[in-house]
Design a protein around this motif. Structure first.
Motif, mmCIF file in Angstrom:
data_model
loop_
_atom_site.group_PDB
_atom_site.id
_atom_site.type_symbol
_atom_site.label_atom_id
_atom_site.label_comp_id
_atom_site.label_asym_id
_atom_site.label_seq_id
_atom_site.Cartn_x
_atom_site.Cartn_y
_atom_site.Cartn_z
ATOM 1 N N SER A 33 0.832 -1.232 0.230
ATOM 2 C CA SER A 33 -0.006 -0.052 0.089
ATOM 3 C C SER A 33 0.895 1.403 0.068
ATOM 4 C CB SER A 33 -0.887 -0.151 1.218
ATOM 5 O OG SER A 33 -0.151 0.383 2.400
ATOM 6 N N LYS A 34 0.385 2.382 -0.231
ATOM 7 C CA LYS A 34 0.928 3.651 -0.183
ATOM 8 C C LYS A 34 1.652 4.052 1.084
ATOM 9 C CE LYS A 34 -0.222 8.564 -0.285
ATOM 10 N NZ LYS A 34 -1.043 9.696 -0.748
ATOM 11 N N GLU A 35 0.722 3.607 2.095
ATOM 12 C CA GLU A 35 1.176 3.832 3.627
ATOM 13 C C GLU A 35 2.541 3.044 3.802
ATOM 14 O OE1 GLU A 35 -2.551 5.389 2.903
ATOM 15 O OE2 GLU A 35 -1.954 3.145 2.782
ATOM 16 N N GLU A 36 2.531 1.717 3.320
ATOM 17 C CA GLU A 36 3.452 1.027 3.449
ATOM 18 C C GLU A 36 4.699 1.159 2.892
ATOM 19 O OE1 GLU A 36 1.686 -3.653 4.378
ATOM 20 O OE2 GLU A 36 1.518 -2.567 2.362
ATOM 21 N N LEU B 262 1.139 -13.949 -11.604
ATOM 22 C CA LEU B 262 1.442 -15.241 -11.311
ATOM 23 C C LEU B 262 2.047 -15.420 -9.830
ATOM 24 C CD1 LEU B 262 1.575 -17.993 -13.042
ATOM 25 C CD2 LEU B 262 4.180 -17.547 -13.144
ATOM 26 N N MET B 263 2.742 -14.247 -9.519
ATOM 27 C CA MET B 263 3.344 -14.185 -8.095
ATOM 28 C C MET B 263 2.408 -13.971 -7.083
ATOM 29 S SD MET B 263 6.774 -12.076 -8.634
ATOM 30 C CE MET B 263 7.113 -11.582 -6.717
ATOM 31 N N THR B 264 1.451 -13.001 -7.485
ATOM 32 C CA THR B 264 0.439 -12.572 -6.368
ATOM 33 C C THR B 264 -1.140 -13.150 -6.507
ATOM 34 O OG1 THR B 264 -0.170 -10.679 -7.710
ATOM 35 C CG2 THR B 264 1.637 -10.451 -6.288
ATOM 36 N N GLY B 265 -1.267 -13.404 -7.534
ATOM 37 C CA GLY B 265 -2.793 -13.987 -7.988
ATOM 38 C C GLY B 265 -3.822 -13.009 -8.234
ATOM 39 N N SER B 266 -3.230 -11.763 -8.325
ATOM 40 C CA SER B 266 -4.099 -10.792 -8.853
ATOM 41 C C SER B 266 -3.299 -9.891 -9.957
ATOM 42 C CB SER B 266 -4.477 -9.822 -7.613
ATOM 43 O OG SER B 266 -3.080 -9.211 -7.086
ATOM 44 N N LYS B 267 -4.245 -9.255 -10.651
ATOM 45 C CA LYS B 267 -3.701 -8.391 -12.008
ATOM 46 C C LYS B 267 -3.372 -6.924 -11.332
ATOM 47 C CE LYS B 267 -6.256 -10.538 -15.778
ATOM 48 N NZ LYS B 267 -7.186 -10.118 -17.104
ATOM 49 N N PRO B 268 -2.316 -6.516 -11.983
ATOM 50 C CA PRO B 268 -1.855 -5.249 -11.612
ATOM 51 C C PRO B 268 -2.678 -4.106 -11.831
ATOM 52 C CG PRO B 268 0.075 -6.593 -12.313
ATOM 53 C CD PRO B 268 -1.166 -7.380 -12.605
ATOM 54 N N GLU B 269 -3.074 -3.243 -11.303
ATOM 55 C CA GLU B 269 -3.543 -2.121 -11.539
ATOM 56 C C GLU B 269 -2.860 -1.021 -12.399
ATOM 57 O OE1 GLU B 269 -6.634 -1.831 -11.103
ATOM 58 O OE2 GLU B 269 -7.213 -3.475 -9.884
ATOM 59 N N PRO B 270 -3.330 -0.313 -13.212
ATOM 60 C CA PRO B 270 -2.788 0.878 -13.879
ATOM 61 C C PRO B 270 -1.786 1.782 -13.027
ATOM 62 C CG PRO B 270 -4.980 0.496 -14.758
ATOM 63 C CD PRO B 270 -4.605 -0.157 -13.565
ATOM 64 N N SER B 271 -2.122 1.822 -11.671
ATOM 65 C CA SER B 271 -1.589 2.577 -10.678
ATOM 66 C C SER B 271 -0.103 2.512 -10.377
ATOM 67 C CB SER B 271 -2.490 2.813 -9.469
ATOM 68 O OG SER B 271 -2.550 1.169 -8.988
ATOM 69 N N VAL B 272 0.317 1.001 -10.792
ATOM 70 C CA VAL B 272 1.463 0.844 -10.725
ATOM 71 C C VAL B 272 2.564 1.791 -11.249
ATOM 72 C CG1 VAL B 272 0.937 -1.505 -10.050
ATOM 73 C CG2 VAL B 272 1.813 -1.161 -12.311
ATOM 74 N N TRP B 273 2.117 2.340 -12.466
ATOM 75 C CA TRP B 273 2.960 3.092 -13.484
ATOM 76 C C TRP B 273 2.815 4.540 -12.612
ATOM 77 C CZ3 TRP B 273 5.888 0.815 -16.528
ATOM 78 C CH2 TRP B 273 5.093 -0.545 -17.229
ATOM 79 N N ARG B 274 2.268 4.957 -11.709
ATOM 80 C CA ARG B 274 2.449 6.276 -11.079
ATOM 81 C C ARG B 274 3.075 6.216 -9.858
ATOM 82 N NH1 ARG B 274 -3.568 5.737 -12.613
ATOM 83 N NH2 ARG B 274 -3.964 5.485 -10.441
ATOM 84 N N PRO B 275 3.595 7.465 -9.492
ATOM 85 C CA PRO B 275 4.593 7.792 -8.395
ATOM 86 C C PRO B 275 3.591 7.446 -7.041
ATOM 87 C CG PRO B 275 4.722 9.451 -9.924
ATOM 88 C CD PRO B 275 3.368 8.662 -10.468
ATOM 89 N N VAL B 276 4.150 7.277 -5.797
ATOM 90 C CA VAL B 276 3.523 6.993 -4.811
ATOM 91 C C VAL B 276 3.820 8.301 -3.780
ATOM 92 C CG1 VAL B 276 3.614 5.493 -2.759
ATOM 93 C CG2 VAL B 276 4.001 4.376 -5.021
ATOM 94 N N GLN B 277 2.814 9.025 -3.955
ATOM 95 C CA GLN B 277 3.123 10.384 -2.878
ATOM 96 C C GLN B 277 1.769 10.320 -2.224
ATOM 97 O OE1 GLN B 277 3.971 12.876 -6.179
ATOM 98 N NE2 GLN B 277 6.209 12.492 -6.368
#
Length: 210
Positions: free
Chosen positions: A93-96, A195-210
């Motif tokens: 998560s963003k907080e983590e 494959l690693m997590t069992g869930s599809k990545p969201e488009p947000s993985v391309w955005r900065p974490v701020q």
């Protein structure tokens, strides 16, 4: 002249210590062996104790990239670094992420399986060359020496493993996997994340974490 019992005991102790003292080359190999044991037993803190300051700096830099880079910046990274950034954004998560330090990221990478056991299970160190506080050991994979060297640095009187010296080989291996898959690099990375997590990545993985 009568020699005291204490002197004899001390002399024997010194001889024994010399016989069992490890050479610098053996100490270099021990650093990798200890790191390998830590990875295979899921002991992240023990692994952290064996890596050098360059490795810790790398994970601090990767954390900054995870927080700051946009899609353009992420796509410019090496395939290993790109995968690392995307996986962290996908799994945490963003907080983590925002409360992490570089060493936290290193520990998480091991505890979560991002640093796989396969990276060390069949590997060992062969011939070691030392120059001052730098050493390089030939990589031995499945009992055969390969034309690749792992780096070590002596820090605080102890030889420490430079994990980043393995990354050129890791990048070559990753690129080969992408080529063999018939997918684009990003398609393959997203496939691996799912494959690693069992869930599809969201488009947000391309955005900065701020």
């Amino acid at each position: 002249m009568k020699i005291s019992k204490n002197i004899i005991i001390t002399f024997l102790f010194l001889i024994t210590a010399q016989l069992f003292a490890q050479t610098p080359q053996q100490l270099v190999k021990a650093s990798f062996d200890n790191y390998k044991k830590a990875i295979l037993t899921d002991n992240a803190k023990a692994a952290l104790a064996e890596v050098d300051s360059r490795t810790k700096k790398y994970y601090q830099e990767m954390l900054v990239k995870t927080k700051m880079l946009d899609s353009v910046g992420v796509n410019k990274l090496s395939v290993v670094d790109k995968f690392t950034v995307l996986v962290i954004r996908h799994k945490l998560s963003k907080e983590e992420i925002l409360k992490m330090q570089g060493t936290d990221l290193f520990l998480y990478a091991i505890e979560s399986g991002m640093v796989g056991k396969s990276s060390v299970s069949d590997n060992s160190i062969g011939d070691v060359t030392i120059a001052g506080d730098f050493a390089k050991g030939q990589l031995v994979s499945k009992g055969k020496a390969v034309p690749f060297f792992i780096h070590f640095y002596k820090e605080d009187s102890k030889w420490r493993f430079n994990l980043t010296s393995l990354f050129p080989l890791a990048n070559m291996s990753f690129k080969k996997l992408v080529e063999d898959s018939g997918k684009t690099q990003n398609e393959f990375l997203f496939y691996m994340m799912e494959l690693m997590t069992g869930s599809k990545p969201e488009p947000s993985v391309w955005r900065p974490v701020q």
